[in-house]
Scaffold this motif. Structure first.
Motif, short mmCIF file in Angstrom:
data_model
loop_
_atom_site.label_atom_id
_atom_site.label_comp_id
_atom_site.label_asym_id
_atom_site.label_seq_id
_atom_site.Cartn_x
_atom_site.Cartn_y
_atom_site.Cartn_z
N ASN A 1 25.62 30.35 44.17
CA ASN A 1 26.58 29.60 43.51
C ASN A 1 27.15 28.57 44.46
N PRO B 1 24.28 30.70 35.61
CA PRO B 1 24.70 31.66 36.41
C PRO B 1 23.71 32.71 37.00
N GLU C 1 33.77 36.47 49.06
CA GLU C 1 33.61 35.96 47.77
C GLU C 1 35.25 36.10 47.18
N THR D 1 36.25 26.37 47.22
CA THR D 1 35.67 26.94 45.96
C THR D 1 35.29 25.60 45.18
N MET E 1 31.43 25.24 44.37
CA MET E 1 30.73 26.06 43.78
C MET E 1 29.79 25.44 42.25
N ASP F 1 31.80 27.12 37.84
CA ASP F 1 33.10 27.41 38.26
C ASP F 1 33.61 28.59 37.55
N PRO F 2 34.82 29.37 38.05
CA PRO F 2 35.06 30.68 37.44
C PRO F 2 35.15 30.55 35.98
N ILE G 1 31.71 30.86 34.35
CA ILE G 1 30.82 32.00 34.66
C ILE G 1 31.28 32.99 33.94
N PHE H 1 32.23 35.25 42.43
CA PHE H 1 31.88 33.90 42.18
C PHE H 1 30.90 33.51 43.11
#
Length: 253
Positions: free
Chosen positions: A52, A68, A99, A178, A181, A184-185, A188, A206
């Motif tokens: 990622n 992902p 992470e 971050t 990435m 992104d969170p 995901i 992530f």
């Protein structure tokens, strides 16, 4: 707010952590100088996204994923902040990876990206340990103590644009943000929720920035995410696996 779980003489307790003390409905509990922290949640599974960060993909010579790329660690992979991590007896090539991870707060599925913030309890830190010489992902990544998690869950942090670094035996090994990435969170978690029903306490990590590298018994790994905290664990001899608990303790209500 920081939410922590700690071990006490009366069993595990959970509550708000502040200045070395956990505040619960029953009172206050001081955190000791040893391994008093427990993993900050009790997941049914840890959903881990790899590949990622573009720099990691280039370093490891992986193909860039179109969506992902994930795998799953079991609850037996969990240990808490300051807990020893037994080096697996079946491997000669074990790596760390610092992470950021989200903790799910309620049962949910089929989330839109806009709904993700409503079901996330907060964010914590995971060390995605990997026995690189074991072939496929499950043998590599799903062994006992392969997922140190903690030290707590931070409920008041924006997961985008967080600086991070990883130190191993006092040497800076990883440093990133971050914002680098690929997914992104929110993206995901939404993607995974189309495939899995999340349970309260489930963890979604992530991926690792560049320079995941080897560790040996005796190495202390410290992973810091700005605004979240620092997860610290020391790798120990394989024989220490026998000290890991056989049963998961239940949080006292």
């Amino acid at each position: 707010m920081k939410l922590a779980r700690i071990a006490t003489d009366d069993g595990p307790v959970s509550g708000r952590y502040e200045d070395g003390v956990v505040h619960t409905d029953d009172g206050v509990h001081e955190v000791g100088t040893d391994a008093d922290f427990l993993p900050p949640c009790e997941p049914s599974a840890l959903y881990c996204v790899g590949r990622n960060f573009a720099a990691t993909i280039d370093q490891m010579e992986y193909e860039r994923p179109d969506e992902p790329d994930f795998f799953i660690k079991p609850p037996a992979s969990l240990v808490g902040h300051r807990d020893p991590v037994p080096y697996p007896s079946f491997s000669d090539e074990v790596t760390y990876a610092g992470e950021l991870a989200a903790v799910i707060d309620e049962p949910c599925r089929n989330l839109s990206e806009d709904e993700v913030s409503e079901v996330v309890r907060g964010y914590t830190i995971m060390n995605d340990m990997d026995a690189l010489d074991q072939g496929e992902r499950t043998p590599r990544k799903a062994f006992d103590a392969s997922g140190p998690l903690g030290p707590w869950i931070e409920t008041a942090v924006d997961p985008t644009g967080i600086d991070m670094h990883t130190d191993v035996a006092g040497e800076r090994r990883q440093e990133a943000n971050t914002e680098l990435m690929l997914f992104d969170p929110d993206e995901i978690i939404s993607y995974l929720s189309e495939r899995f029903t999340f349970r309260p306490g489930d963890v979604v990590s992530f991926g690792s920035p560049a320079n995941p590298g080897l560790v040996e018994p005796g190495d202390t790994v410290e992973i810091t995410y700005e605004g979240v905290g620092t997860l610290r664990n020391t790798v120990v001899d394989a024989s220490e696996r026998e000290t890991l608990p056989l049963e998961t303790e239940t949080i006292r209500a």
